[in-house]
Scaffold this motif. Sequence first.
Motif, PDB file in Angstrom:
ATOM      1  N   PHE A   3       0.830  -1.201   0.000  1.00 30.21           N
ATOM      2  CA  PHE A   3       0.000   0.000   0.000  1.00 30.21           C
ATOM      3  C   PHE A   3       0.866   1.252   0.000  1.00 30.21           C
ATOM      4  N   ILE A   4       1.939   1.240   0.771  1.00 32.71           N
ATOM      5  CA  ILE A   4       2.836   2.393   0.823  1.00 32.71           C
ATOM      6  C   ILE A   4       3.464   2.626  -0.544  1.00 32.71           C
ATOM      7  N   HIS A   5       3.933   1.564  -1.151  1.00 30.31           N
ATOM      8  CA  HIS A   5       4.567   1.687  -2.462  1.00 30.31           C
ATOM      9  C   HIS A   5       3.561   2.121  -3.527  1.00 30.31           C
ATOM     10  N   SER A   6       2.386   1.531  -3.531  1.00 34.05           N
ATOM     11  CA  SER A   6       1.409   1.853  -4.567  1.00 34.05           C
ATOM     12  C   SER A   6       0.789   3.231  -4.367  1.00 34.05           C
ATOM     13  N   HIS A  44     -10.432  24.250 -10.104  1.00 33.64           N
ATOM     14  CA  HIS A  44     -10.378  23.442  -8.888  1.00 33.64           C
ATOM     15  C   HIS A  44     -11.324  22.249  -9.011  1.00 33.64           C
ATOM     16  N   ASP A  45     -12.542  22.516  -9.463  1.00 27.81           N
ATOM     17  CA  ASP A  45     -13.549  21.458  -9.604  1.00 27.81           C
ATOM     18  C   ASP A  45     -13.123  20.404 -10.614  1.00 27.81           C
ATOM     19  N   ALA A  46     -12.504  20.820 -11.714  1.00 29.45           N
ATOM     20  CA  ALA A  46     -12.068  19.873 -12.745  1.00 29.45           C
ATOM     21  C   ALA A  46     -10.988  18.943 -12.191  1.00 29.45           C
ATOM     22  N   TYR A  47     -10.022  19.494 -11.466  1.00 29.10           N
ATOM     23  CA  TYR A  47      -8.966  18.660 -10.886  1.00 29.10           C
ATOM     24  C   TYR A  47      -9.515  17.742  -9.798  1.00 29.10           C
ATOM     25  N   LEU A  48     -10.434  18.238  -8.986  1.00 29.23           N
ATOM     26  CA  LEU A  48     -11.038  17.410  -7.950  1.00 29.23           C
ATOM     27  C   LEU A  48     -11.827  16.261  -8.566  1.00 29.23           C
ATOM     28  N   ASP A  49     -12.585  16.542  -9.606  1.00 29.10           N
ATOM     29  CA  ASP A  49     -13.362  15.514 -10.288  1.00 29.10           C
ATOM     30  C   ASP A  49     -12.447  14.433 -10.868  1.00 29.10           C
ATOM     31  N   GLN A  50     -11.352  14.839 -11.499  1.00 28.07           N
ATOM     32  CA  GLN A  50     -10.410  13.869 -12.066  1.00 28.07           C
ATOM     33  C   GLN A  50      -9.758  13.047 -10.956  1.00 28.07           C
ATOM     34  N   PHE A  51      -9.393  13.685  -9.850  1.00 30.48           N
ATOM     35  CA  PHE A  51      -8.807  12.961  -8.725  1.00 30.48           C
ATOM     36  C   PHE A  51      -9.783  11.923  -8.182  1.00 30.48           C
ATOM     37  N   GLU A  52     -11.054  12.297  -8.042  1.00 32.96           N
ATOM     38  CA  GLU A  52     -12.048  11.362  -7.515  1.00 32.96           C
ATOM     39  C   GLU A  52     -12.192  10.147  -8.426  1.00 32.96           C
ATOM     40  N   ARG A  53     -12.200  10.359  -9.745  1.00 31.51           N
ATOM     41  CA  ARG A  53     -12.280   9.229 -10.685  1.00 31.51           C
ATOM     42  C   ARG A  53     -11.047   8.337 -10.562  1.00 31.51           C
ATOM     43  N   ASP A  54      -9.870   8.955 -10.528  1.00 32.29           N
ATOM     44  CA  ASP A  54      -8.629   8.179 -10.438  1.00 32.29           C
ATOM     45  C   ASP A  54      -8.538   7.419  -9.114  1.00 32.29           C
ATOM     46  N   PHE A  55      -8.906   8.063  -8.024  1.00 29.79           N
ATOM     47  CA  PHE A  55      -8.795   7.418  -6.713  1.00 29.79           C
ATOM     48  C   PHE A  55      -9.788   6.270  -6.585  1.00 29.79           C
ATOM     49  N   THR A  56     -10.985   6.452  -7.119  1.00 29.50           N
ATOM     50  CA  THR A  56     -11.967   5.366  -7.122  1.00 29.50           C
ATOM     51  C   THR A  56     -11.451   4.181  -7.921  1.00 29.50           C
ATOM     52  N   PHE A  58      -8.311   3.456  -8.462  1.00 27.97           N
ATOM     53  CA  PHE A  58      -7.203   2.892  -7.693  1.00 27.97           C
ATOM     54  C   PHE A  58      -7.720   1.971  -6.587  1.00 27.97           C
ATOM     55  N   LEU A  59      -8.696   2.458  -5.814  1.00 23.31           N
ATOM     56  CA  LEU A  59      -9.212   1.647  -4.714  1.00 23.31           C
ATOM     57  C   LEU A  59      -9.908   0.393  -5.212  1.00 23.31           C
ATOM     58  N   SER A  60     -10.622   0.501  -6.299  1.00 16.58           N
ATOM     59  CA  SER A  60     -11.275  -0.667  -6.890  1.00 16.58           C
ATOM     60  C   SER A  60     -10.256  -1.705  -7.345  1.00 16.58           C
ATOM     61  N   ARG A  62      -7.198  -1.991  -6.301  1.00 12.93           N
ATOM     62  CA  ARG A  62      -6.502  -2.494  -5.110  1.00 12.93           C
ATOM     63  C   ARG A  62      -7.351  -3.522  -4.389  1.00 12.93           C
ATOM     64  N   ALA A  63      -8.653  -3.296  -4.302  1.00 20.13           N
ATOM     65  CA  ALA A  63      -9.558  -4.262  -3.652  1.00 20.13           C
ATOM     66  C   ALA A  63      -9.575  -5.580  -4.423  1.00 20.13           C
ATOM     67  N   ASP A  64      -9.603  -5.497  -5.753  1.00 24.61           N
ATOM     68  CA  ASP A  64      -9.549  -6.704  -6.575  1.00 24.61           C
ATOM     69  C   ASP A  64      -8.228  -7.443  -6.361  1.00 24.61           C
ATOM     70  N   GLU A  65      -7.152  -6.686  -6.250  1.00 25.98           N
ATOM     71  CA  GLU A  65      -5.824  -7.271  -6.093  1.00 25.98           C
ATOM     72  C   GLU A  65      -5.685  -8.052  -4.794  1.00 25.98           C
ATOM     73  N   ILE A  66      -6.229  -7.509  -3.710  1.00 28.91           N
ATOM     74  CA  ILE A  66      -6.079  -8.190  -2.424  1.00 28.91           C
ATOM     75  C   ILE A  66      -7.265  -9.106  -2.111  1.00 28.91           C
ATOM     76  N   GLY A  67      -8.231  -9.168  -3.025  1.00 33.64           N
ATOM     77  CA  GLY A  67      -9.330 -10.121  -2.888  1.00 33.64           C
ATOM     78  C   GLY A  67     -10.438  -9.712  -1.965  1.00 33.64           C
ATOM     79  N   VAL A  68     -10.712  -8.438  -1.883  1.00 37.63           N
ATOM     80  CA  VAL A  68     -11.796  -7.947  -1.013  1.00 37.63           C
ATOM     81  C   VAL A  68     -13.104  -7.965  -1.767  1.00 37.63           C
TER      82      VAL A  68
END
Length: 68
Positions: A3-6, A44-56, A58-60, A62-68
Motif C-alpha cells: 500500500f505504501i509503495h502503490s 479546482h472542480d475539474a482537478y477534484l473531479d479527475q482525482f475522484e475518478r482516479d482514486f476510485t 485505484f481503490l477498486s 486495489r480491492a480486486d488485487e487483495i481479494g476484497v
Amino acid sequence: MHFIHSSYSLHWLSQVPRGLVTEEGLPLNKGNIYIGKTSPKSVHDAYLDQFERDFTNFLSARADEIGV
C-alpha cells in the motif's frame, strides 16, 4: 508495504482533467502550471473531479488485487 509503495502513484492524475478550456479553446488557468489562488473555481472542480475518478479506480483495483 504494498500500500505504501502503490500510494506513490496517487500523486499523479491519469489524464488532463476535462473542462480546462473555454468553448473557444482558451485556457481557464492561463499563466499557471498549477492550481493557485487566482485559479477559477471551475479549474479546482475539474482537478477534484479527475482525482475522484482516479482514486476510485485505484481503490477498486486495489480491492480486486487483495481479494476484497
